[in-house]
Design a protein around this motif. Structure first.
Motif, PDB file in Angstrom:
ATOM      1  N   GLY A  89       0.835  -1.199   0.000  1.00 19.59           N
ATOM      2  CA  GLY A  89       0.000   0.000   0.000  1.00 19.59           C
ATOM      3  C   GLY A  89       0.871   1.251   0.000  1.00 19.59           C
ATOM      4  N   ARG A  90       0.321   2.330  -0.508  1.00 21.06           N
ATOM      5  CA  ARG A  90       1.121   3.547  -0.626  1.00 21.06           C
ATOM      6  C   ARG A  90       1.373   4.178   0.729  1.00 21.06           C
ATOM      7  NH1 ARG A  90       0.575   9.018  -1.097  1.00 21.06           N
ATOM      8  NH2 ARG A  90      -1.717   9.009  -1.174  1.00 21.06           N
ATOM      9  N   ARG A  91       2.660   4.396   1.036  1.00 23.63           N
ATOM     10  CA  ARG A  91       3.078   5.060   2.263  1.00 23.63           C
ATOM     11  C   ARG A  91       3.910   6.308   1.979  1.00 23.63           C
ATOM     12  NH1 ARG A  91       5.176  -0.226   5.780  1.00 23.63           N
ATOM     13  NH2 ARG A  91       3.224  -1.416   5.658  1.00 23.63           N
ATOM     14  N   TRP A 113      -2.600   2.765  -7.161  1.00 25.93           N
ATOM     15  CA  TRP A 113      -2.191   3.944  -6.388  1.00 25.93           C
ATOM     16  C   TRP A 113      -2.746   5.249  -6.938  1.00 25.93           C
ATOM     17  CZ3 TRP A 113       3.532   4.053  -4.359  1.00 25.93           C
ATOM     18  CH2 TRP A 113       3.719   2.987  -3.453  1.00 25.93           C
ATOM     19  N   GLY A 114      -3.142   5.249  -8.196  1.00 24.07           N
ATOM     20  CA  GLY A 114      -3.557   6.495  -8.823  1.00 24.07           C
ATOM     21  C   GLY A 114      -4.938   6.947  -8.365  1.00 24.07           C
ATOM     22  N   PRO A 115      -5.350   8.149  -8.796  1.00 22.33           N
ATOM     23  CA  PRO A 115      -4.558   9.061  -9.626  1.00 22.33           C
ATOM     24  C   PRO A 115      -3.559   9.852  -8.798  1.00 22.33           C
ATOM     25  CG  PRO A 115      -6.686  10.038  -9.169  1.00 22.33           C
ATOM     26  CD  PRO A 115      -6.723   8.657  -8.565  1.00 22.33           C
ATOM     27  N   MET A 275      12.197  11.831 -13.100  1.00 21.81           N
ATOM     28  CA  MET A 275      10.742  11.899 -13.194  1.00 21.81           C
ATOM     29  C   MET A 275      10.185  11.890 -11.769  1.00 21.81           C
ATOM     30  SD  MET A 275       8.118   9.221 -15.071  1.00 21.81           S
ATOM     31  CE  MET A 275       6.362   9.213 -14.695  1.00 21.81           C
ATOM     32  N   SER A 276       9.124  12.661 -11.544  1.00 19.46           N
ATOM     33  CA  SER A 276       8.498  12.723 -10.238  1.00 19.46           C
ATOM     34  C   SER A 276       6.996  12.481 -10.355  1.00 19.46           C
ATOM     35  CB  SER A 276       8.734  14.081  -9.564  1.00 19.46           C
ATOM     36  OG  SER A 276      10.094  14.312  -9.316  1.00 19.46           O
ATOM     37  N   VAL A 277       6.474  11.697  -9.428  1.00 21.67           N
ATOM     38  CA  VAL A 277       5.040  11.486  -9.298  1.00 21.67           C
ATOM     39  C   VAL A 277       4.661  11.961  -7.899  1.00 21.67           C
ATOM     40  CG1 VAL A 277       3.151   9.801  -9.319  1.00 21.67           C
ATOM     41  CG2 VAL A 277       5.154   9.460 -10.805  1.00 21.67           C
ATOM     42  N   LEU A 278       3.773  12.950  -7.822  1.00 21.15           N
ATOM     43  CA  LEU A 278       3.423  13.580  -6.550  1.00 21.15           C
ATOM     44  C   LEU A 278       2.009  13.184  -6.142  1.00 21.15           C
ATOM     45  CD1 LEU A 278       4.779  17.182  -7.289  1.00 21.15           C
ATOM     46  CD2 LEU A 278       6.024  15.226  -6.355  1.00 21.15           C
ATOM     47  N   PHE A 279       1.845  12.840  -4.855  1.00 22.46           N
ATOM     48  CA  PHE A 279       0.523  12.432  -4.344  1.00 22.46           C
ATOM     49  C   PHE A 279      -0.042  13.501  -3.413  1.00 22.46           C
ATOM     50  CE2 PHE A 279       2.914   8.482  -5.167  1.00 22.46           C
ATOM     51  CZ  PHE A 279       2.071   7.935  -6.118  1.00 22.46           C
TER      52      PHE A 279
END
Length: 279
Positions: A89-91, A113-115, A275-279
């Motif tokens: 799971g996303r932490r 995990w998205g979006p 590359m960055s993916v921001l939550f």
């Protein structure tokens, strides 16, 4: 080839992990600096280091903390890391690292995990490994401990502008203030301050003997377009190369054309892509 499931590494794995990280000391400077400082025990590292072994040898590496950072590996390693991350799971608040690793990792994680709040697929990784080409601003210097309250509003403004959320929203700012204070105490925060006002600032967020990484570059919005960033960055590069590390790096959004031009004038050149993916 026979692989084994991803496992959490510990201090017994430090030599193999350091060998892997030193294959690219510029791109890996953040993770490398952490491992060199505290080792691999999760309670000290503040994160887990995931290792994927093939034929008994460490092949893929991923740092799993507040940021998820795939460090090394191929498609099989990325699939193994995605499987563990999906099951756990996303932490993390972001996925960041070399685009060739982050892009396939995010492709596998996005369905569960998205979006994401924001995806920045092309962030040039730039380095300066020689004296700056432009004259350093003589008024840019290390920030003093008694100037933290002057620096902090500029740091908050920079973070909010760059990331899109305030760093003080969760806890009133105590953790962020502690991080800003830590960098000041280490002599890694630089600024031009006039009459209690920050005109330019930048920090060294990670450093090893081989390389360091600049972050948090900011110019007062009322003063942008006047060349403060060029002289300021030249001063920071000179200070870093004189007292921190011979290679100075940073990564920047590809759409930030003004910043990229300023860095190029100072002497930075592209060497890879983050590359960055921001939550």
């Amino acid at each position: 080839m026979r692989s084994v499931p991803v496992r959490v590494l510990d201090d017994r794995d430090v030599p193999a992990v350091l060998d892997k990280l030193h294959e690219d000391p510029v791109a890996n400077v953040f993770v490398l600096s952490r491992v060199e400082a505290v080792g691999l025990q999760p309670w000290r590292l503040g994160a887990e280091m995931w290792g994927h072994h093939v034929e008994g040898r460490l092949h893929g590496l991923c740092y799993a903390g507040a940021n998820l950072v795939p460090v090394a590996g191929d498609d099989a390693d990325v699939r193994a890391f995605a499987d563990r991350a999906r099951r756990q799971g996303r932490r993390c608040s972001s996925i960041v690292g070399l685009a060739r690793l982050v892009e396939p990792l995010w492709r596998l994680l996005e369905p569960s995990w998205g979006p994401a709040r924001d995806v920045r697929p092309c962030q040039p990784l730039m380095v300066a490994d020689d004296a700056p080409r432009m004259r350093p601003d003589p008024q840019v210097r290390a920030v003093r401990a008694d100037e933290i309250d002057v620096l902090l509003p500029a740091s908050i403004a920079m973070f909010t502008e760059e990331v899109g959320v305030s760093p003080v929203a969760g806890d009133g700012g105590s953790l962020y203030r502690a991080r800003v204070s830590e960098l000041v105490a280490l002599g890694r925060s630089f600024a031009r301050i006039e009459n209690g006002r920050v005109l330019f600032k930048a920090e060294v967020g990670a450093a090893t003997a081989a390389a360091c990484q600049i972050q948090g570059v900011w110019v007062d919005p009322a003063l942008r377009g006047r060349g403060l960033s060029v002289g300021g960055m030249a001063a920071v590069v000179a200070a870093c190369r004189a007292g921190i590390a011979p290679v100075v790096s940073l990564y920047v959004n590809d759409f930030n054309h003004a910043a990229r031009r300023a860095y190029e004038r100072v002497g930075f050149r592209d060497v890879d892509t983050f590359m960055s993916v921001l939550f």
